[in-house]
Structure formats: C-alpha cells, structure tokens
Design a protein around this motif. Structure first.
Motif, PDB file in Angstrom:
ATOM      1  N   LYS A 133       1.970 -34.611 -28.726  1.00 55.32           N
ATOM      2  CA  LYS A 133       2.028 -35.041 -30.161  1.00 55.32           C
ATOM      3  C   LYS A 133       0.845 -36.390 -30.509  1.00 55.32           C
ATOM      4  CE  LYS A 133       6.301 -34.816 -32.311  1.00 55.32           C
ATOM      5  NZ  LYS A 133       7.722 -35.559 -31.398  1.00 55.32           N
ATOM      6  N   ASP A 134       0.117 -36.707 -29.991  1.00 56.05           N
ATOM      7  CA  ASP A 134      -1.177 -37.429 -29.314  1.00 56.05           C
ATOM      8  C   ASP A 134      -2.270 -37.223 -29.273  1.00 56.05           C
ATOM      9  OD1 ASP A 134       0.527 -39.989 -30.882  1.00 56.05           O
ATOM     10  OD2 ASP A 134       0.848 -40.912 -28.497  1.00 56.05           O
ATOM     11  N   ALA A 135      -2.661 -35.770 -29.444  1.00 55.83           N
ATOM     12  CA  ALA A 135      -3.349 -34.993 -29.099  1.00 55.83           C
ATOM     13  C   ALA A 135      -4.517 -34.808 -29.596  1.00 55.83           C
ATOM     14  CB  ALA A 135      -2.836 -33.608 -29.297  1.00 55.83           C
ATOM     15  N   ASP A 136      -5.727 -35.561 -28.775  1.00 53.45           N
ATOM     16  CA  ASP A 136      -6.925 -35.792 -29.458  1.00 53.45           C
ATOM     17  C   ASP A 136      -7.296 -34.842 -30.408  1.00 53.45           C
ATOM     18  OD1 ASP A 136      -7.675 -38.193 -28.132  1.00 53.45           O
ATOM     19  OD2 ASP A 136      -7.016 -36.694 -26.628  1.00 53.45           O
ATOM     20  N   VAL A 137      -7.055 -33.341 -30.690  1.00 55.42           N
ATOM     21  CA  VAL A 137      -7.685 -32.109 -31.111  1.00 55.42           C
ATOM     22  C   VAL A 137      -6.631 -31.234 -30.986  1.00 55.42           C
ATOM     23  CG1 VAL A 137      -9.732 -30.777 -31.051  1.00 55.42           C
ATOM     24  CG2 VAL A 137     -10.228 -32.201 -30.079  1.00 55.42           C
ATOM     25  N   LYS A 138      -6.704 -30.777 -32.400  1.00 50.96           N
ATOM     26  CA  LYS A 138      -5.167 -29.879 -32.286  1.00 50.96           C
ATOM     27  C   LYS A 138      -5.228 -28.438 -33.209  1.00 50.96           C
ATOM     28  CE  LYS A 138      -1.753 -33.518 -32.574  1.00 50.96           C
ATOM     29  NZ  LYS A 138      -0.233 -34.038 -32.742  1.00 50.96           N
ATOM     30  N   ILE A 139      -5.394 -27.344 -32.422  1.00 49.75           N
ATOM     31  CA  ILE A 139      -6.083 -26.340 -33.189  1.00 49.75           C
ATOM     32  C   ILE A 139      -4.289 -25.236 -33.270  1.00 49.75           C
ATOM     33  CG2 ILE A 139      -7.701 -23.715 -32.970  1.00 49.75           C
ATOM     34  CD1 ILE A 139      -9.484 -26.186 -31.489  1.00 49.75           C
ATOM     35  N   PHE A 140      -4.805 -24.694 -34.100  1.00 47.09           N
ATOM     36  CA  PHE A 140      -3.533 -23.764 -34.591  1.00 47.09           C
ATOM     37  C   PHE A 140      -3.975 -22.532 -34.933  1.00 47.09           C
ATOM     38  CE2 PHE A 140      -0.672 -21.304 -36.384  1.00 47.09           C
ATOM     39  CZ  PHE A 140       1.302 -21.516 -35.143  1.00 47.09           C
ATOM     40  N   LEU A 141      -4.530 -21.419 -33.986  1.00 48.58           N
ATOM     41  CA  LEU A 141      -5.245 -20.543 -33.698  1.00 48.58           C
ATOM     42  C   LEU A 141      -3.996 -19.088 -34.249  1.00 48.58           C
ATOM     43  CD1 LEU A 141      -7.996 -20.206 -33.019  1.00 48.58           C
ATOM     44  CD2 LEU A 141      -7.404 -19.544 -30.462  1.00 48.58           C
ATOM     45  N   THR A 142      -4.669 -18.528 -35.033  1.00 45.92           N
ATOM     46  CA  THR A 142      -3.573 -17.394 -35.650  1.00 45.92           C
ATOM     47  C   THR A 142      -4.697 -16.026 -35.846  1.00 45.92           C
ATOM     48  OG1 THR A 142      -4.444 -18.052 -38.261  1.00 45.92           O
ATOM     49  CG2 THR A 142      -2.049 -18.589 -37.152  1.00 45.92           C
ATOM     50  N   ALA A 143      -4.117 -14.771 -36.281  1.00 49.71           N
ATOM     51  CA  ALA A 143      -4.754 -13.225 -36.865  1.00 49.71           C
ATOM     52  C   ALA A 143      -3.855 -12.275 -36.740  1.00 49.71           C
ATOM     53  CB  ALA A 143      -5.904 -13.034 -35.680  1.00 49.71           C
ATOM     54  N   ALA A 144      -4.269 -11.655 -37.582  1.00 50.54           N
ATOM     55  CA  ALA A 144      -2.844 -10.452 -38.002  1.00 50.54           C
ATOM     56  C   ALA A 144      -2.216 -10.392 -37.105  1.00 50.54           C
ATOM     57  CB  ALA A 144      -3.833  -9.498 -38.821  1.00 50.54           C
ATOM     58  N   VAL A 145      -0.899  -9.695 -37.370  1.00 50.47           N
ATOM     59  CA  VAL A 145      -0.010  -9.059 -35.948  1.00 50.47           C
ATOM     60  C   VAL A 145      -1.005  -8.144 -35.948  1.00 50.47           C
ATOM     61  CG1 VAL A 145       1.999  -7.571 -37.293  1.00 50.47           C
ATOM     62  CG2 VAL A 145       2.115  -9.238 -35.197  1.00 50.47           C
ATOM     63  N   GLU A 146      -1.623  -6.847 -36.494  1.00 49.34           N
ATOM     64  CA  GLU A 146      -1.792  -5.729 -35.824  1.00 49.34           C
ATOM     65  C   GLU A 146      -3.196  -6.180 -34.789  1.00 49.34           C
ATOM     66  OE1 GLU A 146      -1.268  -6.682 -39.485  1.00 49.34           O
ATOM     67  OE2 GLU A 146       0.313  -5.249 -39.460  1.00 49.34           O
ATOM     68  N   ASP A 147      -4.093  -6.852 -35.043  1.00 42.88           N
ATOM     69  CA  ASP A 147      -5.191  -7.539 -34.982  1.00 42.88           C
ATOM     70  C   ASP A 147      -5.092  -8.336 -33.182  1.00 42.88           C
ATOM     71  OD1 ASP A 147      -7.530  -7.398 -36.423  1.00 42.88           O
ATOM     72  OD2 ASP A 147      -8.262  -9.012 -35.381  1.00 42.88           O
TER      73      ASP A 147
END
Ligand code: DC
Length: 226
Positions: free
Chosen positions: A137-151
């Motif tokens: 929870k205390d991570a210095d950097v948080k990235i949420f990576l998404t893409a269209a399901v077909e991709d």
C-alpha cells in the motif's frame, strides 16, 4: 528502499514492462501471478478439480508445497517441489485455475505474506492485481496498466503461438480472458482494482516502447518530482 507496483488485468503488458523497468533501474522483479499459478499447478498435480477446492483443502496442500523463486539471467524461475515449472504454469488450464484459486482467503493470506516478506529490504518492481491496493500500500510508484480486452487477447494469442501452441483459437483466448477478468475483478478479497493513488496507463494500440516511455515518465515524476 523503493517499490514500484504495476497492476492491471491479464495481458495488459505488466510483466513485459515490469521486467524492463526493473532491469533499467537495477531493481528485483517479482511476478506475483506466477506464485498463484505455481500453487494452482500444485492443486492440479494433486488431482483436485478446481471446483472442489476450498480453504480446508488449500491448507492441507501447503504441507506438500514448497516454492523457490530463482533468477537465471534476470528471468524469474519458479521451482515447485524441486521441479522448474516456469513453462508448465503458462498453459490456459493453469491460467484459469490460478484465477479461481486466487479468490480463496487462505490462498491470498499465504501469498500476500510471502510477497511482503520478499519486498522487505529490497528495491522491487512487483506486478499483479492487488499490489498497489493491498500488498504494498505504501509503494513509491503505483501504475495501473490497462488495454482493451481484444488487444490483450491478441497479445496473449500471439505469445501462445510463438511458444508452439497451435491448437488454441483467438476466440478461445478472448473468452478465457473475459472470464478471468470477471473472476479477478469480482472476487471479495483484494479484487483487481486501481488504487486511488495509482496512475492509469492505457496501452491499447501502443507499441512496447511507447508504453514504456509513459511508465518511465510516471516513475520519474514520482521519484524525482519532475
Ligand atoms: O498475472 P497472471 O495472469 O499470471 O496471474 C494469474 C492469476 O493469479 C490471475 O488470474 C489472478 C491471480 N493473481 C492475483 O489474484 N493477485 C495477484 N497479485 C496476481 C495474480
């Protein structure tokens, strides 16, 4: 110590990006999905069907489960009971089984503890579903990576083809991915969700290098303030 959390649905490119980012920065990379996959394989090896598995059986199975994580030329190797299962855990069968067993509280408790231990005293890049929202929870950097399901399905389909799997069709991979998205996002404990303080990056239609540039920019902003 610095920690970078990369979360998102399957096939969004998390592990590809996380590996490169870890290498560039001299951090250790941990693919947490591989841990759930290794345990799912252990369940299947013990002739349990995924439908009958419950918290009691899971606890019993821990007695015969030993997991060692090694790195060979920067590649994470999963050693399950002295066998290197790094390839065996990548089949569609194990993917779905991992998604199902990862909904069980006894499983989540066990692996979250292991992941937190791993991150102690190390600079890490960890990828998964609940790293930024729960594990670190205390991570210095948080990235949420998404893409269209077909991709995402197309990428996974091409990966399977490259590994020599010619039986599976694109439609099957797409259906599998939709099902796993549903299981991972709707489970009660630590579902796939974007942490409030995570930065969302949508990689639909982007080349690896383009996505990496966006991630590097976020890391620089968070760690260097510019
Ligand atoms: O990232 P992956 O596709 O290899 O993960 C396999 C499964 O493990 C995924 O469908 C859900 C589960 N998982 C999880 O519940 N929490 C994580 N941090 C990582 C994976």
């Amino acid at each position: 110590m610095i920690s970078i959390a990369i979360d998102g649905p399957s096939g969004a490119g998390k592990s590809t990006m996380a590996k490169i980012i870890a290498k560039e920065n001299g951090f250790i990379y941990l693919d947490t999905g591989a841990m759930y996959r290794a345990f799912a394989l252990h369940v299947l090896n013990n002739n349990y069907s995924i439908d009958e598995i419950n918290n009691d059986i899971v606890k019993e199975l821990y007695d015969s489960f030993s997991l060692d994580i090694q790195y060979v030329e920067d590649k994470q190797q999963m050693i399950l009971n002295n066998e290197n299962v790094s390839n065996r855990i990548r089949t569609p069968e194990v993917s779905l089984a991992a998604s199902r067993i990862a909904t069980l509280p006894a499983v989540r408790e066990y692996f979250v503890k292991m992941q937190r231990e791993f991150a102690k005293n190390k600079n890490v890049v960890m990828d998964g579903r609940d790293i930024g929202s729960n594990v670190l929870k205390d991570a210095d950097v948080k990235i949420f990576l998404t893409a269209a399901v077909e991709d995402r399905a197309r990428r996974r389909f091409e990966e399977l083809r490259e590994k020599g799997n010619t039986e599976v069709t694109f439609e099957e991979v797409l259906e599998d991915m939709k099902l796993r998205d549903k299981i991972d996002s709707s489970r009660e404990i630590a579902p796939l969700t974007k942490a409030e303080d995570a930065v969302e990056i949508n990689t639909t239609g982007l080349e690896i290098e383009q996505s990496l540039e966006l991630i590097r920019k976020v890391i620089k902003e968070k760690l260097c303030g510019f």
